[in-house]
Design a protein around this motif. Structure first.
Motif, PDB file in Angstrom:
ATOM      1  N   ILE A   1      -1.829  10.270  52.654  1.00  0.00           N
ATOM      2  CA  ILE A   1      -1.383   8.915  53.374  1.00  0.00           C
ATOM      3  C   ILE A   1      -1.070   8.108  52.189  1.00  0.00           C
ATOM      4  O   ILE A   1      -1.794   7.949  50.990  1.00  0.00           O
ATOM      5  CB  ILE A   1      -2.358   8.425  54.163  1.00  0.00           C
ATOM      6  N   PRO A   2       0.102   7.499  51.857  1.00  0.00           N
ATOM      7  CA  PRO A   2       0.581   6.579  51.226  1.00  0.00           C
ATOM      8  C   PRO A   2      -0.592   5.441  50.970  1.00  0.00           C
ATOM      9  O   PRO A   2      -0.884   4.869  51.812  1.00  0.00           O
ATOM     10  CB  PRO A   2       1.939   5.932  51.603  1.00  0.00           C
ATOM     11  N   GLY A   3      -1.098   5.229  49.843  1.00  0.00           N
ATOM     12  CA  GLY A   3      -2.047   4.018  49.492  1.00  0.00           C
ATOM     13  C   GLY A   3      -3.501   4.279  49.960  1.00  0.00           C
ATOM     14  O   GLY A   3      -4.397   3.498  49.850  1.00  0.00           O
ATOM     15  N   SER A   4      -3.719   5.620  50.412  1.00  0.00           N
ATOM     16  CA  SER A   4      -5.220   5.833  50.937  1.00  0.00           C
ATOM     17  C   SER A   4      -6.115   5.977  49.592  1.00  0.00           C
ATOM     18  O   SER A   4      -7.363   5.771  49.836  1.00  0.00           O
ATOM     19  CB  SER A   4      -4.996   7.183  51.700  1.00  0.00           C
ATOM     20  N   GLY A   5      -5.846   6.365  48.423  1.00  0.00           N
ATOM     21  CA  GLY A   5      -6.773   6.433  47.275  1.00  0.00           C
ATOM     22  C   GLY A   5      -7.440   7.822  47.519  1.00  0.00           C
ATOM     23  O   GLY A   5      -8.296   8.061  46.842  1.00  0.00           O
TER      24      GLY A   5
END
Length: 411
Positions: free
Chosen positions: A178-182
């Protein structure tokens, strides 16, 4: 994550659990166990949106193959990189001038305009060092240590700001599914590797310190920066790799290092730089209650709050953070024990224009792009906050903060 991105519907989900939630959550806010009449078939599912984003990013990463191949060839040649040197003495006024930016790596018009405006100010102010507070390459971080986005979203916009950039990892730099999930901190190793091939990008390790001396033979450093990796204790999803869990070996090692480094430092000013803030009046909120969550080991950032409060507060003069696309100069609180939080995450994106909390603030802006310039000498630290008009790429200084007493001098 950004203002226009998803946050988990409940804390401590894995990325797969998040992706496997029923599509109805997107439009109803309810999990599959809470069916709602008429929900079926409505809206676009989270799996579709996020899956498309991941697939699109992967496809884009394949486009600039020639540029990636050329950079890879240079790295493989083993030729030493002529890096811009760290400043070795203060400027003519007795101060180091440092550019502070965050959340820059969009590659959009705003990033290029902010960089152009900052370039003019840097020239006037004699800036010899810059700081990048994470989210260096939106939305997914680099696909390799030779990803062309290092050029289009960092090197190219910052041409002319020819100084070392102290870089830290943001949640977008460590995206998983997921983009930006870390959710995949290991991706940050690609940015550490890139530092070996770039003149500007300074990231000798995932966490590190850099001291600026008072001058040859002049004793203690003027300032020391402690760059930390906040992602494993501030991700919006559960870390699956045991090494990067909130209580795993990596965070234990980093905590021991930070504690020892702060203790050993003789610098007049001690400044911790990390992507996620301790205190914050913007949309994402403060550590321990990120995005409204207050339970679980992840999502809320509760263990990052513990790290700040137990190791940093009362020992460092400033915490510099991005993540929230705002600019804030907050006042120390009883919990922070004299440590001041600065938020500067508006080099590529901007906030929603309103405050979401009431932490005591000296100055704050929630709706404009911008950057800051710090000037630091043995006797004084000054921060100038600038907003930028994107259409004209011009900067306006809107606030100046000055402190003449470091925590070390007061202790």
């Amino acid at each position: 994550m950004c203002d226009d991105e998803y946050t988990p519907p409940r804390p401590d989900l894995t990325e797969r659990q998040w992706l496997d939630l029923d599509d109805s959550i997107v439009t109803t806010g309810r999990p599959a166990a809470e069916p709602v009449a008429g929900a079926a078939g409505s809206g676009v599912g989270r799996r579709t949106v996020l899956g498309g984003a991941v697939a699109g990013a992967a496809a884009l990463a394949l486009l600039p193959q020639a540029a990636q191949a050329a950079q890879a060839a240079r790295a493989a040649s083993g030729a030493p990189v002529d890096k811009f040197p760290l400043p070795s003495r203060p400027g003519p006024g007795g101060s180091y001038a440092v550019l502070v930016t965050g959340d820059a790596g969009t590659g959009n018009e705003a990033q290029y305009a902010v960089a152009e405006a900052a370039r003019k100010v840097c020239r006037t102010e004699g800036v010899g060092l810059a700081i990048g507070l994470g989210d260096n390459l939106y939305e997914n971080g680099p696909e390799s240590a030779h990803d062309d986005e290092f050029h289009t979203k960092f090197e190219k916009p910052n041409t002319g700001i020819d100084v070392p950039w102290l870089m830290v990892l943001g949640n977008h730099d460590c995206s998983g599914l997921i983009p930006g999930s870390g959710g995949d901190p290991s991706r940050g190793d690609r940015e550490v590797a890139y530092a070996t091939t770039s003149r500007r990008w300074h990231m000798p390790a995932r966490y590190y310190s850099t001291a600026l001396p008072a001058g040859p033979g002049r004793g203690a450093p003027v300032v020391e920066f402690f760059a930390v990796d906040t992602n494993p204790v501030a991700s919006t999803v559960t870390q699956l790799d045991p090494y990067f869990r909130w209580d795993g070996p990596y965070m234990r090692e980093q905590r021991r290092w930070l504690d020892s480094a702060l203790t050993a430092s003789r610098a007049t000013w001690k400044i911790v730089i990390g992507h996620h803030p301790y205190l914050n009046n913007g949309k994402h909120g403060s550590a321990g209650s990120y995005d409204g969550f207050t339970i679980g080991h992840y999502t809320s950032g509760v263990h990052l709050r513990e790290l700040y409060e137990e190791v940093v507060c009362g020992r460092a003069d400033l915490i510099l953070s991005g993540h929230d696309h705002t600019q804030q100069i907050l006042e120390p609180t009883k919990r922070s024990r004299g440590t001041r939080q600065i938020v500067c995450g508006t080099a590529g994106k901007k906030g929603d224009g309103k405050a979401h909390d009431d932490q005591p603030a000296r100055w704050q802006d929630f709706g404009q792009h911008g950057f800051m310039v710090m000037k630091v000498s043995t006797g004084k630290l000054t921060i100038d906050a600038y907003t930028v008009d994107v259409a004209t790429a011009t900067a306006t200084r809107v606030h100046r903060f000055t402190s003449t007493s470091a925590l070390r001098a007061r202790s």
